[in-house]
Design a protein around this motif. Structure first.
Motif, mmCIF file in Angstrom:
data_model
loop_
_atom_site.group_PDB
_atom_site.id
_atom_site.type_symbol
_atom_site.label_atom_id
_atom_site.label_comp_id
_atom_site.label_asym_id
_atom_site.label_seq_id
_atom_site.Cartn_x
_atom_site.Cartn_y
_atom_site.Cartn_z
ATOM 1 N N UNK A 1 -2.323 -13.175 3.310
ATOM 2 C CA UNK A 1 -2.553 -11.865 3.906
ATOM 3 C C UNK A 1 -3.242 -10.917 2.945
ATOM 4 N N UNK A 2 -4.174 -10.125 3.477
ATOM 5 C CA UNK A 2 -4.897 -9.136 2.677
ATOM 6 C C UNK A 2 -4.977 -7.839 3.467
ATOM 7 N N UNK A 3 -4.694 -6.716 2.810
ATOM 8 C CA UNK A 3 -4.788 -5.414 3.467
ATOM 9 C C UNK A 3 -6.249 -5.035 3.685
ATOM 10 N N UNK A 4 -6.501 -4.332 4.781
ATOM 11 C CA UNK A 4 -7.832 -3.809 5.088
ATOM 12 C C UNK A 4 -7.833 -2.330 4.722
ATOM 13 N N UNK A 5 -8.571 -1.991 3.686
ATOM 14 C CA UNK A 5 -8.583 -0.629 3.146
ATOM 15 C C UNK A 5 -9.883 0.058 3.551
ATOM 16 N N UNK A 6 -9.761 1.239 4.176
ATOM 17 C CA UNK A 6 -10.960 1.932 4.645
ATOM 18 C C UNK A 6 -11.679 2.651 3.502
ATOM 19 N N UNK A 7 -12.768 3.339 3.837
ATOM 20 C CA UNK A 7 -13.599 3.978 2.813
ATOM 21 C C UNK A 7 -12.902 5.146 2.123
ATOM 22 N N UNK A 8 -11.797 5.614 2.712
ATOM 23 C CA UNK A 8 -11.019 6.686 2.087
ATOM 24 C C UNK A 8 -9.864 6.154 1.243
ATOM 25 N N UNK A 9 -9.770 4.826 1.159
ATOM 26 C CA UNK A 9 -8.727 4.225 0.340
ATOM 27 C C UNK A 9 -7.403 4.019 1.044
ATOM 28 N N UNK A 10 -7.379 4.188 2.368
ATOM 29 C CA UNK A 10 -6.140 4.012 3.134
ATOM 30 C C UNK A 10 -6.075 2.609 3.730
ATOM 31 N N UNK A 11 -4.904 1.990 3.646
ATOM 32 C CA UNK A 11 -4.704 0.668 4.251
ATOM 33 C C UNK A 11 -4.496 0.847 5.749
ATOM 34 N N UNK B 1 0.821 -1.216 0.000
ATOM 35 C CA UNK B 1 0.000 0.000 0.000
ATOM 36 C C UNK B 1 0.855 1.267 0.000
ATOM 37 N N UNK B 2 2.159 1.118 0.206
ATOM 38 C CA UNK B 2 3.062 2.267 0.239
ATOM 39 C C UNK B 2 3.550 2.605 -1.163
ATOM 40 N N UNK B 3 4.002 3.830 -1.330
ATOM 41 C CA UNK B 3 4.583 4.234 -2.614
ATOM 42 C C UNK B 3 5.999 3.673 -2.728
#
Length: 248
Positions: free
Chosen positions: A203-213, A147-149
């Motif tokens: 493993x799966x990232x949990x991404x919130x409604x703003x698109x942030x992991x 999720x990081x650049x």
């Protein structure tokens, strides 16, 4: 003025003991702790006794030490809203798969395990709540690193060599970055004997409604059992991560 003059050597050594036990593959004796910490056994015994009395460590019947329940309680206070939302979904995922399920957050180049539901099976992956593990050696860690650049990744990993914790650990930065790119494309990460021999996970990232992991979840099992179930477990993990993320 030397920055170390403002620190407590005793406290620092106590914290090092917690880190040593958190990364140890098995419970440790006083002598093993003293050797790893590079102090006399008497000093190690005094530090361990203090941590034991405060329940930061626990002692087995054969005189070996592991992390204690107090650390689990402290870990449970991290990510209050996240844990409250995630718990029922993690429990359902655990019941659906009969495998150990973890919730983690990224902290620097490590992941902190903040919640878990253990598999009911006799042969299972134990809870890692309260433990810190290198992100590059776990499926959840790689899911969060994805999720990081690229710039953030390079800043996190300036060195080309990475710590080896198990037979399958990625030890080269370029190999890690290739894995991260793969995770970005497929939306999930896997780990086979990268953090511990005989253990695999999805493993799966949990991404919130703003698109942030905000966190990541994993399904962990003995490698031999994980492999034939991989497609089903990937789908189950992805669905649970989406359900949590939709509420954040």
């Amino acid at each position: 003025m030397n920055q170390q003059s403002h620190t407590s050597q005793t406290l620092d050594r106590g914290l090092q003991i917690l880190e040593i036990l958190a990364s140890a593959p098995a419970d440790m004796t006083i002598s093993e702790i003293a050797t790893t910490l590079d102090v006399h056994r008497t000093i190690a015994n005094r530090l361990v006794t203090t941590l034991l009395n405060r329940h930061f460590l626990s002692r087995s019947l054969v005189g070996r030490y592991r992390l204690g329940t107090r650390l689990v309680c402290l870990a449970a206070t991290i990510g209050g809203e996240l844990r409250t939302i995630a718990r029922p979904i993690l429990m359902a995922l655990n019941e659906e798969t009969s495998e150990t399920v973890h919730l983690v957050v990224l902290t620097g180049t490590d992941v902190l395990f903040i919640d878990a539901f253990e598999s009911p099976r006799a042969l299972r992956v134990a809870s890692r709540v309260g433990r810190l593990l290198p992100a590059h050696a776990t499926s959840v860690g790689k899911a969060l690193l994805a999720s990081l650049s690229d710039e953030e990744l390079k800043a996190l990993y300036p060195a080309t060599r990475l710590e080896k914790t198990a037979p399958g650990t990625i030890t080269n930065r370029s190999d890690l970055f290739k894995q991260v790119e793969l995770v970005r494309r497929q939306g999930y990460s896997t780990s086979f004997e990268e953090s511990e021999a005989g253990v695999g996970s999805v493993g799966v990232a949990i991404v919130d409604r703003n698109g942030a992991a905000r966190a990541a979840l994993s399904i962990a099992a003995p490698s031999s059992r994980l492999t034939p179930e991989l497609p089903r477990l990937i789908a189950a993990a992805a669905q649970s991560a989406r359900q949590i993320g939709e509420q954040l």
